[in-house]
Design a protein around this motif. Sequence first.
Motif, mmCIF file in Angstrom:
data_model
loop_
_atom_site.group_PDB
_atom_site.id
_atom_site.type_symbol
_atom_site.label_atom_id
_atom_site.label_comp_id
_atom_site.label_asym_id
_atom_site.label_seq_id
_atom_site.Cartn_x
_atom_site.Cartn_y
_atom_site.Cartn_z
ATOM 1 N N ALA A 267 -1.419 -14.875 0.876
ATOM 2 C CA ALA A 267 -0.131 -14.550 1.498
ATOM 3 C C ALA A 267 1.061 -15.145 0.753
ATOM 4 O O ALA A 267 2.214 -14.917 1.145
ATOM 5 N N THR B 34 -5.569 -7.857 -2.145
ATOM 6 C CA THR B 34 -4.226 -7.670 -1.572
ATOM 7 C C THR B 34 -3.516 -9.016 -1.593
ATOM 8 O O THR B 34 -4.089 -10.016 -1.141
ATOM 9 N N ARG C 215 0.551 -11.071 -1.189
ATOM 10 C CA ARG C 215 1.952 -10.949 -0.788
ATOM 11 C C ARG C 215 2.799 -11.742 -1.774
ATOM 12 O O ARG C 215 2.588 -12.941 -1.957
ATOM 13 N N LEU D 152 2.329 -6.635 -1.264
ATOM 14 C CA LEU D 152 3.452 -6.592 -0.334
ATOM 15 C C LEU D 152 4.502 -7.485 -0.970
ATOM 16 O O LEU D 152 4.182 -8.620 -1.375
ATOM 17 N N THR E 258 -4.936 -12.739 7.306
ATOM 18 C CA THR E 258 -3.906 -12.184 6.421
ATOM 19 C C THR E 258 -3.649 -10.722 6.784
ATOM 20 O O THR E 258 -2.498 -10.284 6.813
ATOM 21 N N PHE F 251 -0.113 -9.285 7.694
ATOM 22 C CA PHE F 251 0.458 -8.211 6.877
ATOM 23 C C PHE F 251 0.686 -6.929 7.697
ATOM 24 O O PHE F 251 1.245 -5.962 7.211
#
Length: 417
Positions: free
Chosen positions: A80, A121, A123, A150, A369, A373
């Motif tokens: 994150a 994934t 952030r 992200l 997470t 998200f």
Amino acid sequence: MKKFSLFIIFLLIIQVDANSKSLLIKPKQILDVRSGMLVNADILIESGVIKKVSRNIPVMSHYEIIDLKDMTILPGLMDAHVHLTGNTDLKGNDGISETSYLATIYGVKNAKQTLMAGFTTVRNVGASYYSDVALRDGIEQKAILGPTLLVSGPPLGITGGHCDSNILPAEYEYKAQGVADGPWEVRRKVRENKKYGADLIKYCATGGVMSKGTNVNNRQYTLDEMKAIVDEAHTLGMKVAAHAHGLEGIRMAIEAGVDSVEHSSLIDQETINLAIAKGVFLAMDIYVSDYILGEGAKNGIPEYSLNKERIVGKRQRENFKMAVESGAKMVFGTDAGIFPHGKNAKQFKYMVEWGMKPIEAIQASTINTAELFGKTNIGEIKETFDADLIGVKGNPLKDITLLENVSFIMKEGQVIK
Ligand code: ARG
């Protein structure tokens, strides 16, 4: 002409075929991250999505079999808190002469390293000139290889605060792009970040370690400003991540309604309880301190930062333990970019040393997470979920450091490793 259109049809068929290719993964076992159970099952994947998870799925002739008999399969990991355009090859103040173009090029390299470490994934919380938006789109359009991103764009901050820069003297008239003071100015900045493609808002609620002339204990922004940021961001459908080390800033950010508090170093019991009551996630980067204090000096981290790290590092770990024991909602966030990208998984060991069960550390990096998200299609190995998977040789519940050496990686059905 006829030949040409036949050729096009042929290409279309190939295309359709590649997308709808059925993959059957036959692993040793799957870790169900929600229950913490090891399950014996195969995974059927079609068009990048998990179609079926079950024991002995009948093999059809068109299935491509992926034999992972020696591996435990988990959902792809998530982080994150990373800075992909943060270039660890530049020492100290060298970064001041780096263009955002060069930062983006390094971002390409860093994104790949991050994916190759099993993070599917992540952030990205803070980047100038929307270099993070370009990276995200380049990955989405399959021009480059990297995790799903992200991104926040330029982080909001007060004049002279942690998210500004106090290196150059006044005659350069420099201010960081995310600088905004006052409730209306911060609202405008949030709108601007939205306009240029940010997914979320990051702002600085206290001073920081890596910035010159800021105090980690001091709150930055007033409650009014923080509330304005959160209200505007939430109205626009964006989550808010607040950087905060000091207690007053942490508490105010939670009161203002942020979705996650980054670092949370000097949090206390009462404020942990407040975070729990308000459903706020804590992203505590408890590995990076060892890197900063161990290898920072030779890698150009200035003395003023090392001094501040000595204040927050140890207490952050103790408070991490308190937060875990209190049942706080925790996500995995590392601040990769201060330390080399692709080494994110080193933090798991610290999370276990400081109070988490291995499954809790893995949940922090998968289901938690995903929740933070706002994604309902990643973080678990489940029908209809994206086929983001990793494989390790052995049982990560027995040895969490196995996650530092991922043997198999799949992102959206594509075998990466
Ligand atoms: N980006 C953060 C800052 O500059 C890094 C803090 C690292 N230290 C820590 N103990 N988490 O403030």
